[in-house]
Design a protein around this motif. Structure first.
Motif, PDB file in Angstrom:
ATOM      1  N   LEU A   1      18.952   0.802   7.922  1.00  0.00           N
ATOM      2  CA  LEU A   1      18.625   2.218   7.816  1.00  0.00           C
ATOM      3  C   LEU A   1      17.205   2.488   7.332  1.00  0.00           C
ATOM      4  N   TYR A   2      16.662   1.577   6.519  1.00  0.00           N
ATOM      5  CA  TYR A   2      15.301   1.739   6.029  1.00  0.00           C
ATOM      6  C   TYR A   2      14.392   0.796   6.810  1.00  0.00           C
ATOM      7  N   PHE A   3      13.210   1.272   7.139  1.00  0.00           N
ATOM      8  CA  PHE A   3      12.262   0.459   7.895  1.00  0.00           C
ATOM      9  C   PHE A   3      10.904   0.523   7.202  1.00  0.00           C
ATOM     10  N   TYR A   4      10.173  -0.576   7.325  1.00  0.00           N
ATOM     11  CA  TYR A   4       8.928  -0.695   6.570  1.00  0.00           C
ATOM     12  C   TYR A   4       7.852  -1.349   7.433  1.00  0.00           C
ATOM     13  N   TRP A   5       6.624  -1.037   7.102  1.00  0.00           N
ATOM     14  CA  TRP A   5       5.485  -1.803   7.596  1.00  0.00           C
ATOM     15  C   TRP A   5       4.676  -2.288   6.398  1.00  0.00           C
ATOM     16  N   TYR A   6       4.298  -3.556   6.482  1.00  0.00           N
ATOM     17  CA  TYR A   6       3.413  -4.171   5.502  1.00  0.00           C
ATOM     18  C   TYR A   6       2.257  -4.816   6.268  1.00  0.00           C
ATOM     19  N   ARG A   7       1.173  -5.046   5.552  1.00  0.00           N
ATOM     20  CA  ARG A   7       0.114  -5.830   6.166  1.00  0.00           C
ATOM     21  C   ARG A   7      -0.355  -6.907   5.185  1.00  0.00           C
ATOM     22  N   GLN A   8      -0.934  -7.948   5.774  1.00  0.00           N
ATOM     23  CA  GLN A   8      -1.464  -9.038   4.963  1.00  0.00           C
ATOM     24  C   GLN A   8      -2.797  -9.448   5.571  1.00  0.00           C
TER      25      GLN A   8
ATOM     26  N   PHE B   1       2.161  -3.097   0.929  1.00  0.00           N
ATOM     27  CA  PHE B   1       3.024  -2.067   1.481  1.00  0.00           C
ATOM     28  C   PHE B   1       2.190  -1.008   2.194  1.00  0.00           C
ATOM     29  N   LEU B   2       2.646  -0.607   3.372  1.00  0.00           N
ATOM     30  CA  LEU B   2       1.998   0.493   4.091  1.00  0.00           C
ATOM     31  C   LEU B   2       2.861   1.749   4.056  1.00  0.00           C
ATOM     32  N   VAL B   3       4.101   1.612   4.545  1.00  0.00           N
ATOM     33  CA  VAL B   3       4.911   2.808   4.736  1.00  0.00           C
ATOM     34  C   VAL B   3       6.377   2.429   4.823  1.00  0.00           C
ATOM     35  N   SER B   4       7.229   3.342   4.384  1.00  0.00           N
ATOM     36  CA  SER B   4       8.667   3.190   4.606  1.00  0.00           C
ATOM     37  C   SER B   4       9.171   4.415   5.366  1.00  0.00           C
ATOM     38  N   PHE B   5      10.277   4.213   6.058  1.00  0.00           N
ATOM     39  CA  PHE B   5      10.763   5.223   7.004  1.00  0.00           C
ATOM     40  C   PHE B   5      12.274   5.249   6.913  1.00  0.00           C
ATOM     41  N   TYR B   6      12.792   6.458   6.722  1.00  0.00           N
ATOM     42  CA  TYR B   6      14.242   6.601   6.592  1.00  0.00           C
ATOM     43  C   TYR B   6      14.653   7.922   7.180  1.00  0.00           C
ATOM     44  N   ASN B   7      15.728   7.914   7.929  1.00  0.00           N
ATOM     45  CA  ASN B   7      16.277   9.152   8.479  1.00  0.00           C
ATOM     46  C   ASN B   7      15.225   9.902   9.299  1.00  0.00           C
ATOM     47  N   ASN B   8      14.482   9.128  10.057  1.00  0.00           N
ATOM     48  CA  ASN B   8      13.483   9.664  10.986  1.00  0.00           C
ATOM     49  C   ASN B   8      12.290  10.347  10.338  1.00  0.00           C
ATOM     50  N   GLU B   9      12.018   9.996   9.094  1.00  0.00           N
ATOM     51  CA  GLU B   9      10.801  10.504   8.500  1.00  0.00           C
ATOM     52  C   GLU B   9      10.249   9.514   7.489  1.00  0.00           C
ATOM     53  N   ILE B  10       8.979   9.673   7.182  1.00  0.00           N
ATOM     54  CA  ILE B  10       8.338   8.799   6.217  1.00  0.00           C
ATOM     55  C   ILE B  10       8.944   9.052   4.842  1.00  0.00           C
ATOM     56  N   SER B  11       9.365   7.957   4.207  1.00  0.00           N
ATOM     57  CA  SER B  11       9.941   8.038   2.876  1.00  0.00           C
ATOM     58  C   SER B  11       8.860   7.898   1.816  1.00  0.00           C
ATOM     59  N   GLU B  12       7.992   6.929   2.010  1.00  0.00           N
ATOM     60  CA  GLU B  12       6.896   6.721   1.090  1.00  0.00           C
ATOM     61  C   GLU B  12       5.755   6.041   1.836  1.00  0.00           C
ATOM     62  N   LYS B  13       4.543   6.281   1.386  1.00  0.00           N
ATOM     63  CA  LYS B  13       3.396   5.607   2.003  1.00  0.00           C
ATOM     64  C   LYS B  13       2.375   5.270   0.938  1.00  0.00           C
ATOM     65  N   SER B  14       1.582   4.249   1.221  1.00  0.00           N
ATOM     66  CA  SER B  14       0.558   3.837   0.282  1.00  0.00           C
ATOM     67  C   SER B  14      -0.773   4.525   0.630  1.00  0.00           C
ATOM     68  N   GLU B  15      -1.734   4.290  -0.242  1.00  0.00           N
ATOM     69  CA  GLU B  15      -3.061   4.889  -0.012  1.00  0.00           C
ATOM     70  C   GLU B  15      -3.754   4.268   1.189  1.00  0.00           C
ATOM     71  N   ILE B  16      -3.273   3.094   1.607  1.00  0.00           N
ATOM     72  CA  ILE B  16      -3.836   2.455   2.798  1.00  0.00           C
ATOM     73  C   ILE B  16      -3.449   3.255   4.045  1.00  0.00           C
ATOM     74  N   PHE B  17      -2.284   3.831   4.022  1.00  0.00           N
ATOM     75  CA  PHE B  17      -1.712   4.513   5.185  1.00  0.00           C
ATOM     76  C   PHE B  17      -2.344   5.892   5.302  1.00  0.00           C
ATOM     77  N   ASP B  18      -3.560   5.917   5.849  1.00  0.00           N
ATOM     78  CA  ASP B  18      -4.260   7.189   5.971  1.00  0.00           C
ATOM     79  C   ASP B  18      -3.984   7.827   7.341  1.00  0.00           C
ATOM     80  N   ASP B  19      -4.787   8.823   7.685  1.00  0.00           N
ATOM     81  CA  ASP B  19      -4.532   9.586   8.915  1.00  0.00           C
ATOM     82  C   ASP B  19      -4.693   8.763  10.190  1.00  0.00           C
ATOM     83  N   GLN B  20      -5.280   7.599  10.075  1.00  0.00           N
ATOM     84  CA  GLN B  20      -5.428   6.732  11.246  1.00  0.00           C
ATOM     85  C   GLN B  20      -4.102   6.078  11.643  1.00  0.00           C
ATOM     86  N   PHE B  21      -3.171   6.059  10.708  1.00  0.00           N
ATOM     87  CA  PHE B  21      -1.892   5.385  10.925  1.00  0.00           C
ATOM     88  C   PHE B  21      -0.793   6.403  11.194  1.00  0.00           C
ATOM     89  N   SER B  22       0.150   6.006  12.019  1.00  0.00           N
ATOM     90  CA  SER B  22       1.365   6.802  12.191  1.00  0.00           C
ATOM     91  C   SER B  22       2.509   5.868  12.557  1.00  0.00           C
TER      92      SER B  22
END
Lengths: 107, 115
Positions: B30-37, B45-66
């Motif tokens: 149910l929860y999905f995540y993106w990380y980078r190394q 951590f970049l972003v987490s996604f739950y129930n079709n919306e972003i649950s939490e995002k880091s400062e790395i995850f700026d407007d360039q990311f979706s």
């Protein structure tokens, strides 16, 4: 803010020797802590989680809230334990990883 | 045993181009995540996604990311205009419902090289 510190970037032991990989954390709530392992050319995989208090591949880790630590231990290291180990702290929505420790077990 | 899969395994792109990294999480998760190394650095951590919306995002995850879950199985990370510093290994992860939540299952990663 949550933070995970793994002070040793590299750790080298001989086969059969005890090994301890250190992890300290900083978190204001009740932490959920994990150890992940990444063998050469493989994906990250869960090794241990503190809530289950289990032993996997001979590894154990105890959460010490007083010392804010979650060190990973194994009494007798094996060559196949050579890998990168990451300590991680999770709360709803994200996991914070430590820098990782590369463990090398020499024959 | 079901696994998280990611495609492509390696993507090379030119600076300024858009890239889409694809992930297929484990089906009942149910929860999905993106990380980078970034090479030689820690998993971030970049972003987490739950129930079709972003649950939490880091400062790395700026407007360039979706991120998007377009069809109920794929989970994508889009970088609109790549920069050299976006070169990294990108990991997708998912976690199951229930008490063992936060126990994440990782994909093999996509190596993104921006030239």
């Amino acid at each position: 803010a949550q933070r995970v510190t793994q002070p040793e970037k590299l750790l080298s032991v001989f086969k059969g020797a005890p090994v301890e990989l250190k992890c300290n954390y900083s978190y204001s709530g009740s932490p959920e802590l994990f150890w992940y392992v990444q063998y050469s050319r493989q994906r990250l995989q869960l090794l241990l989680r503190h809530i289950s208090r289990e032993s996997i591949k001979g590894f154990t880790a105890d959460l010490n809230k007083g010392e804010t630590s979650f060190h990973l231990k194994k009494p007798f290291a094996q060559e196949e334990d050579s890998a990168m180990y990451y300590c991680a702290l999770a709360n709803a929505g994200k996991s914070t990883f430590g820098d990782g420790t590369t463990l090398t077990v020499k024959p | 045993e079901p696994e998280v899969t990611q495609t492509p395994s390696h993507q090379v792109t030119q600076m300024g181009q858009e890239v889409i990294l694809r992930c297929v999480p484990i089906s009942n998760h149910l929860y999905f995540y993106w990380y980078r190394q970034i090479l030689g650095q820690k998993v971030e951590f970049l972003v987490s996604f739950y129930n079709n919306e972003i649950s939490e995002k880091s400062e790395i995850f700026d407007d360039q990311f979706s991120v998007e879950r377009p069809d109920g199985s794929n989970f994508t990370l889009k970088i609109r205009s790549t920069k050299l510093e976006d070169s990294a290994m990108y990991f997708c992860a998912s976690d199951p419902p229930g008490q063992s939540s936060y126990e994440q299952y990782f994909g093999p990663g996509t190596r993104l090289t921006v030239t």
